[in-house]
Design a protein around this motif. Sequence first.
Motif, mmCIF file in Angstrom:
data_model
loop_
_atom_site.group_PDB
_atom_site.id
_atom_site.type_symbol
_atom_site.label_atom_id
_atom_site.label_comp_id
_atom_site.label_asym_id
_atom_site.label_seq_id
_atom_site.Cartn_x
_atom_site.Cartn_y
_atom_site.Cartn_z
ATOM 1 N N ILE A 154 36.166 50.557 40.946
ATOM 2 C CA ILE A 154 37.225 51.364 41.550
ATOM 3 C C ILE A 154 38.302 50.403 42.044
ATOM 4 O O ILE A 154 38.002 49.491 42.828
ATOM 5 N N PRO A 155 39.532 50.532 41.589
ATOM 6 C CA PRO A 155 40.592 49.623 42.051
ATOM 7 C C PRO A 155 40.701 49.607 43.571
ATOM 8 O O PRO A 155 40.694 50.631 44.234
ATOM 9 N N GLY A 156 40.769 48.397 44.117
ATOM 10 C CA GLY A 156 40.841 48.207 45.560
ATOM 11 C C GLY A 156 39.509 47.895 46.193
ATOM 12 O O GLY A 156 39.463 47.392 47.322
ATOM 13 N N GLY B 22 35.592 43.370 36.557
ATOM 14 C CA GLY B 22 35.451 44.092 37.808
ATOM 15 C C GLY B 22 35.390 43.223 39.038
ATOM 16 O O GLY B 22 34.976 43.704 40.102
ATOM 17 N N GLN B 23 35.781 41.969 38.967
ATOM 18 C CA GLN B 23 35.821 41.097 40.137
ATOM 19 C C GLN B 23 37.044 40.199 40.042
ATOM 20 O O GLN B 23 37.610 40.001 38.976
ATOM 21 N N VAL B 24 37.430 39.655 41.185
ATOM 22 C CA VAL B 24 38.611 38.806 41.287
ATOM 23 C C VAL B 24 38.219 37.533 42.011
ATOM 24 O O VAL B 24 37.383 37.556 42.924
ATOM 25 N N LYS C 52 46.108 42.142 42.202
ATOM 26 C CA LYS C 52 45.009 42.022 41.238
ATOM 27 C C LYS C 52 43.809 42.876 41.648
ATOM 28 O O LYS C 52 43.107 43.416 40.795
ATOM 29 N N MET C 53 43.568 42.987 42.957
ATOM 30 C CA MET C 53 42.434 43.785 43.406
ATOM 31 C C MET C 53 42.655 45.274 43.172
ATOM 32 O O MET C 53 41.690 46.024 42.993
ATOM 33 N N GLN D 276 44.268 59.889 45.331
ATOM 34 C CA GLN D 276 43.648 59.999 44.016
ATOM 35 C C GLN D 276 42.771 58.782 43.762
ATOM 36 O O GLN D 276 43.273 57.656 43.767
ATOM 37 N N VAL D 277 41.498 59.004 43.553
ATOM 38 C CA VAL D 277 40.556 57.930 43.273
ATOM 39 C C VAL D 277 40.482 57.731 41.760
ATOM 40 O O VAL D 277 40.215 58.681 41.012
#
Length: 377
Positions: free
Chosen positions: A161-163, A225-227, A216-217, A148-149
Amino acid sequence: KRERQEDEAPAEETKPAVSKNVEEDYDDFDDEEEDKKNVLLNRQCPYLDTINRHVLDFDFEKVCSVSNSHLNVYVCLVCGKYFQGRARGSPAYFHALEYNHHVFMKLDTGKVFCIPDNYEVVDTSLADIKFNLNPVYSEAEILTLDTQVRYSRGIDGTEYIPGTVGLNNLKNTAYLNVIIQALTCVSPLRDFFLLSKNYAYIRSPLVKRFGELLCKMWNPKAFKGQVSPHELFQAISVESNRRYRSDVHADPAEFLAWFLNSLHRGLGGSDKQGSSVIHKAFQGQVRTDSRKIVIRKGGGDKGGEGEWASETLPFLQLTLDLPPTPLYADSLEKNIIPQVGRSACLPACLSLSVTSSLASLSPPPPSPSLSLSLSLS
């Protein structure tokens, strides 16, 4: 008697000074007994509307911005700065009085306090902040990551998008970012580190910081939207004895080999196959069949040939040839390297010599680490 009284008098005068110093040190740091006596629970806080989520960033090292200490560090939920303690005389106490910032969160427990009134704030509106401080995933959620995206949006409107979030570049750390982003897509490795209970007993700072960064990513409720991999890079610099620094660029393939071996050792792995998640995800075996061939001097016919000898060797990284550059330019008038599958590169690597030795994979690893180079030598 007079001499004895004169000798004992200085000792009596020094006792209050010693107790005063101990009390000052006690005031600088938070204490659990002090929490039980002075902290009131479930009290409504009138300062919750002063919280500013746009300035909150939990990616940096948890140290006080005044005392540079990592003990009992709190984050001001109004300005985002880190301060130590909450007792009278602490940096957080003075910051609350000077700037009228009253809502603080303890970074190691996630509890929220109102300073200087010194009571704990329990409110459901703080759940998103606590989740961003320490993202937690269930096994059911992890099983759906590949099927699932999920599309998420930060509080600043950034879609991500997470990851697949970006990593901030800490001067010359592009080699680190590309390896970390690649490893986050390896399902066995990702699933292991998203469950913090899998490595809760591990003492290695490198393992803990890598697990925190992966959580966290993959955070679907992130504020941005950034780590920033700041804490992980600090652990890498210490673990490698400053071999990898932010001011010097390094080779990504060399860093990948070092990083996987360091994670393997940090997880308590050994030479035994499958002793850690690193070996389970990346380790494979190469079987090499070889025999001696005797060639006469002067380029004559071959002499006798020995028997075939087999040897099986484990590997974490294979070096493959890059495909040749196209002779003609593409539609964009640039010579690009075509994308080829892993199976197309393996035969060229495994045929080490037509007459002297052959190699094959047995069994192939689920997520092999492949390093591309221009030549096998």
